[in-house]
Design a protein around this motif. Sequence first.
Motif, mmCIF file in Angstrom:
data_model
loop_
_atom_site.group_PDB
_atom_site.id
_atom_site.type_symbol
_atom_site.label_atom_id
_atom_site.label_comp_id
_atom_site.label_asym_id
_atom_site.label_seq_id
_atom_site.Cartn_x
_atom_site.Cartn_y
_atom_site.Cartn_z
ATOM 1 N N ILE A 63 48.338 23.129 35.917
ATOM 2 C CA ILE A 63 49.242 22.917 34.784
ATOM 3 C C ILE A 63 49.085 23.989 33.723
ATOM 4 O O ILE A 63 50.060 24.599 33.276
ATOM 5 C CB ILE A 63 48.986 21.530 34.165
ATOM 6 C CG1 ILE A 63 49.175 20.438 35.224
ATOM 7 C CG2 ILE A 63 49.921 21.290 32.984
ATOM 8 C CD1 ILE A 63 48.731 19.066 34.772
ATOM 9 N N TYR A 64 47.866 24.231 33.273
ATOM 10 C CA TYR A 64 47.621 25.164 32.169
ATOM 11 C C TYR A 64 46.896 26.429 32.622
ATOM 12 O O TYR A 64 46.227 27.066 31.823
ATOM 13 C CB TYR A 64 46.753 24.514 31.095
ATOM 14 C CG TYR A 64 47.321 23.288 30.440
ATOM 15 C CD1 TYR A 64 48.436 23.366 29.618
ATOM 16 C CD2 TYR A 64 46.719 22.049 30.608
ATOM 17 C CE1 TYR A 64 48.929 22.241 28.979
ATOM 18 C CE2 TYR A 64 47.209 20.915 29.983
ATOM 19 C CZ TYR A 64 48.319 21.016 29.162
ATOM 20 O OH TYR A 64 48.810 19.895 28.528
ATOM 21 N N ASN A 65 46.997 26.806 33.891
ATOM 22 C CA ASN A 65 46.170 27.888 34.420
ATOM 23 C C ASN A 65 44.700 27.517 34.259
ATOM 24 O O ASN A 65 43.872 28.297 33.794
ATOM 25 C CB ASN A 65 46.461 29.218 33.712
ATOM 26 C CG ASN A 65 45.888 30.408 34.466
ATOM 27 O OD1 ASN A 65 45.768 30.385 35.689
ATOM 28 N ND2 ASN A 65 45.520 31.450 33.744
ATOM 29 N N ALA A 66 44.391 26.289 34.640
ATOM 30 C CA ALA A 66 43.042 25.748 34.472
ATOM 31 C C ALA A 66 42.068 26.406 35.446
ATOM 32 O O ALA A 66 42.457 27.071 36.401
ATOM 33 C CB ALA A 66 43.055 24.239 34.706
ATOM 34 N N ILE A 67 40.764 26.206 35.176
ATOM 35 C CA ILE A 67 39.719 26.691 36.077
ATOM 36 C C ILE A 67 39.850 25.984 37.416
ATOM 37 O O ILE A 67 39.881 24.752 37.482
ATOM 38 C CB ILE A 67 38.329 26.451 35.475
ATOM 39 C CG1 ILE A 67 38.171 27.254 34.175
ATOM 40 C CG2 ILE A 67 37.238 26.824 36.472
ATOM 41 C CD1 ILE A 67 36.903 26.925 33.410
ATOM 42 N N GLU A 68 39.939 26.754 38.475
ATOM 43 C CA GLU A 68 40.098 26.190 39.816
ATOM 44 C C GLU A 68 38.775 26.067 40.550
ATOM 45 O O GLU A 68 38.590 25.153 41.351
ATOM 46 C CB GLU A 68 41.060 27.056 40.632
ATOM 47 C CG GLU A 68 42.480 27.076 40.097
ATOM 48 C CD GLU A 68 43.406 27.858 41.002
ATOM 49 O OE1 GLU A 68 43.073 28.025 42.185
ATOM 50 O OE2 GLU A 68 44.453 28.303 40.528
ATOM 51 N N SER A 69 37.856 27.013 40.295
ATOM 52 C CA SER A 69 36.577 26.979 41.008
ATOM 53 C C SER A 69 35.528 27.739 40.219
ATOM 54 O O SER A 69 35.846 28.535 39.324
ATOM 55 C CB SER A 69 36.709 27.593 42.409
ATOM 56 O OG SER A 69 37.019 28.974 42.317
ATOM 57 N N ILE A 70 34.274 27.472 40.545
ATOM 58 C CA ILE A 70 33.155 28.199 39.960
ATOM 59 C C ILE A 70 32.189 28.567 41.070
ATOM 60 O O ILE A 70 31.885 27.736 41.935
ATOM 61 C CB ILE A 70 32.451 27.364 38.866
ATOM 62 C CG1 ILE A 70 31.276 28.146 38.271
ATOM 63 C CG2 ILE A 70 32.017 26.024 39.389
ATOM 64 C CD1 ILE A 70 30.652 27.467 37.072
ATOM 65 N N GLU A 71 31.750 29.804 41.069
ATOM 66 C CA GLU A 71 30.786 30.280 42.057
ATOM 67 C C GLU A 71 29.498 30.679 41.350
ATOM 68 O O GLU A 71 29.523 31.243 40.257
ATOM 69 C CB GLU A 71 31.345 31.479 42.832
ATOM 70 C CG GLU A 71 32.585 31.166 43.655
ATOM 71 C CD GLU A 71 32.333 30.133 44.739
ATOM 72 O OE1 GLU A 71 31.183 30.077 45.247
ATOM 73 O OE2 GLU A 71 33.264 29.377 45.063
ATOM 74 N N VAL A 72 28.359 30.372 41.984
ATOM 75 C CA VAL A 72 27.043 30.736 41.457
ATOM 76 C C VAL A 72 26.392 31.679 42.452
ATOM 77 O O VAL A 72 26.598 31.562 43.666
ATOM 78 C CB VAL A 72 26.173 29.484 41.232
ATOM 79 C CG1 VAL A 72 24.848 29.854 40.588
ATOM 80 C CG2 VAL A 72 26.912 28.469 40.367
#
Length: 658
Positions: free
Chosen positions: A508-517
Motif C-alpha cells: 500500500i505505502y511502499n512498505a518494507i517487504e523483507s529484511i535480511e541479516v
Amino acid sequence: MKKILFFCTLFLSFIMCGNAKTFTIEETLKSSDPPLNSFTYNTEGPSMVYDFFDENGNFNSVYRSENTIYWSTFDSNLNMIKTRSWATLYDNSGLNAGQEIFFYGTGGAIYEDGYLYVLYQKPSYGTTSTERYTSNVLAVGKYDTNGDLVLLKEYQGQYLNANGMVGATGYGMDILYYTASSSMTIQNGVLTLFFGGNMYNGHQSSLIMYINTETLEHMSRIQDASLNTDYRHMYFTTASHSISHSLGQRIIKTSDGGYLLMEVGDAGATRGLMLSKIYLDHYTSDDDDFDYLNIATKRVVHFTEGGASSHGYNMTNQALGSLIEVDDGYLYIGAMDKVLSASYGSAMNHPWDIFVQKYTKDFYTLENAEDMQMLDTEPRIVTGEKSEYNGVGRLYLTGDEVDYGMKWLTSLEDETIILIRASKLSDGNIIIVWEQEQTSNNSDEGIYPSGKTTTYYMVIDQDANVVKEATAIENVSLNNEEHYVEKNGFLYWTTTSGKTLSINKLNIYNAIESIEVNTTHVELEYTDTYQLQTTITPSDTTMDKTLTYISSNPSVATVSDTGLITAKYPGKTTITVTTKNNISKSIEVTVTGDVPYIKGDMNFDGEIQIIDFILGLRYFIGTYAKTEDLLYVYDMNENGKLEMIDAILILRRFLNTY
C-alpha cells in the motif's frame, strides 16, 4: 420474469450477475505461474470469495465452484498449507428455467472464533402455494477449522418475512439475492444477515435476520410465538424492517453494540441510498420492561431519473461500495453520477465518480439531512429538463431534491467506475479499490461501456482527504466478490476468473517487504562482541526504517539498539530483529569460554553458600547494590528477569537439589 431478465441484462457489465457455466475439476488445486503481483491457483470455476486472516496469522480464502465449497489456508509467503472442501448444500435439481438463471447456491461466508459460517440459498419450489411456502430457501452451515460440519440449520421461506405473518399471501422470501446481495456480520454471539430478494408476489424487499451462533436458532422469527421471549423482545422491531425494491445491501457492526446498514432502493419514497442505524432502546409499560433493538432509516442520496422504458426506475445508477466506522463518525464510499439529472437517461446517464459521505454517529436522531453530514461540500441539486411521464418510464424527482456532504474523489469523462470496495487500515486510514472502465459513444442520451478496464486504489484519511493518490494496479481485474484484508502494510484479496483463483498482495505505502541479516548464527567467547548488518527491501521505502533488537536470554548475550551483540555468559540465546511493520528475522547466538564467576555465587568467593541465598533475597528486594555482573550471577533460570524463583534456585544449588 421479464423484470428479472431486464435487470440482469442491464447491469451485467456493471454488477456481474454470476456465472452459470458448469465446470469440472481438471487437475488438483495447485500453484501455477503467478502474474506480477499475485499468486494464482487452478480450481473449478470459483466464485463467492471471502478472505480473512486467522488467529495464527495465516491468510485464508473461501470460495465456491459450481457444486463445491473450498477453504484454503496459506502461509506468509502465500504458499498453500491446506485446502478443505465439501459439497454445497443445494443444487439446481427441480428448478425451472427461470429459477436456474438466478440459482447461486451460496450467499457468502464469515469466520469468527474458530468457526466458518456459510450461507446457502435456493429458490422455493412446489406446485402449490403451501408447498412453496414450506420449502427451505436458506440454510446456515457451521464448520470447524478442519472443514468438518458442526451444525446445519435450514429455514423456510414463509419465516423470512418482514411483515410477521406466516404464509401470508404473496409475502415471505421466494428467491434470495437475485437482484440484490447478502451482507453479514457477527457480534456478541449473533450472526446477523441483511439480504434482499424476491417475495412470493414478485416484489423485492430486504430483511434482517438474527441467528444464534451456538445453536443457529433463528432468533428473529417473530411469527413464532414459542420463540424465547427475550429474543422476541430484543429483535422484533428490527426483524420487521423492510424496504420495498431493495436492490443491494451492506451491514456492519458498530462499536456501541448496534449495526449500520446501507441499501439501495429503486421505488417511491425509498428511491436512493437508504442508511439505517440499529441501536439499543428501552421499552417500559405497566406490564413490561425490557431492552430492544430499534431502527431508524434515512435517505442520504437521491438517484438520477432512470431510462424511458417500462422498468426505467430500476436504473439506480450507482456502484454500491462500503460502510466503515471511524473514530468520530461513519463513512460511506461509493460511486454514482455527479449530476443529479431529472432527465431520462440510458444505461448510464453520466460517468460514475467516487464519492464519500461522513455521517455523525447520532445521525439517526436528526431530522435535517444537512445536519447528518460531517463533510463541508457543495450540495448536489437537481439539474436537467424534467421529462413528461408518458406511461413508459417512471418519474421520481420533483426538482427540489438536495444531497449534502458528498465529497467527490474523481472527475471522469471518458471512463466510469463500475466496481468499488473500501476497507479500514490498521493506521486508521481508508483504502479504496475500484475498477474503471472506458466508455464510448458518449452523448446527451448517455454513455456506454467498452469492456476495457483498469484497477486502481487510493488511500484517504477519516475526513476523506487523499493520503495516496489514485494508483493503477497492474494485471488485476476485479469481479465484485472481493473482501480486502490488511496485514503489516499489505492488502490481500482474492479475485476469480474462469478456473483461476488469484490471491493479490498490494504494497500500500511502499512498505518494507523483507529484511535480511548478514548471518543466521553467531558464536562468541565470553565478553566478545559482534555487530549485525541488516538490509531492508525495498531500500526506498517510505516507512520508518527503525529496527527493534531483542535477546531472548540477556543473561547469555545482550543486543543494543544498533544490533551490537555482547556475550555475557556461556549458553544460547536468540536475537530477533523486527521492522515497524512486524517483519522479523532471528539469529542464533552461542556463547562459550570461561567466566570469572559462578551462577548463584553472589559474593564472588568461588562457592555456593547460605550467604549467597541471603544476598540473593536482598538483591531481589532491592537492599543489595545492583550491578550488571550480579544480574547474570543471580539469574539462575537465565530468562533475563529479576525474580524470586532465582533466589530459591540458589538455595537449591546450596542444598544440591538443583
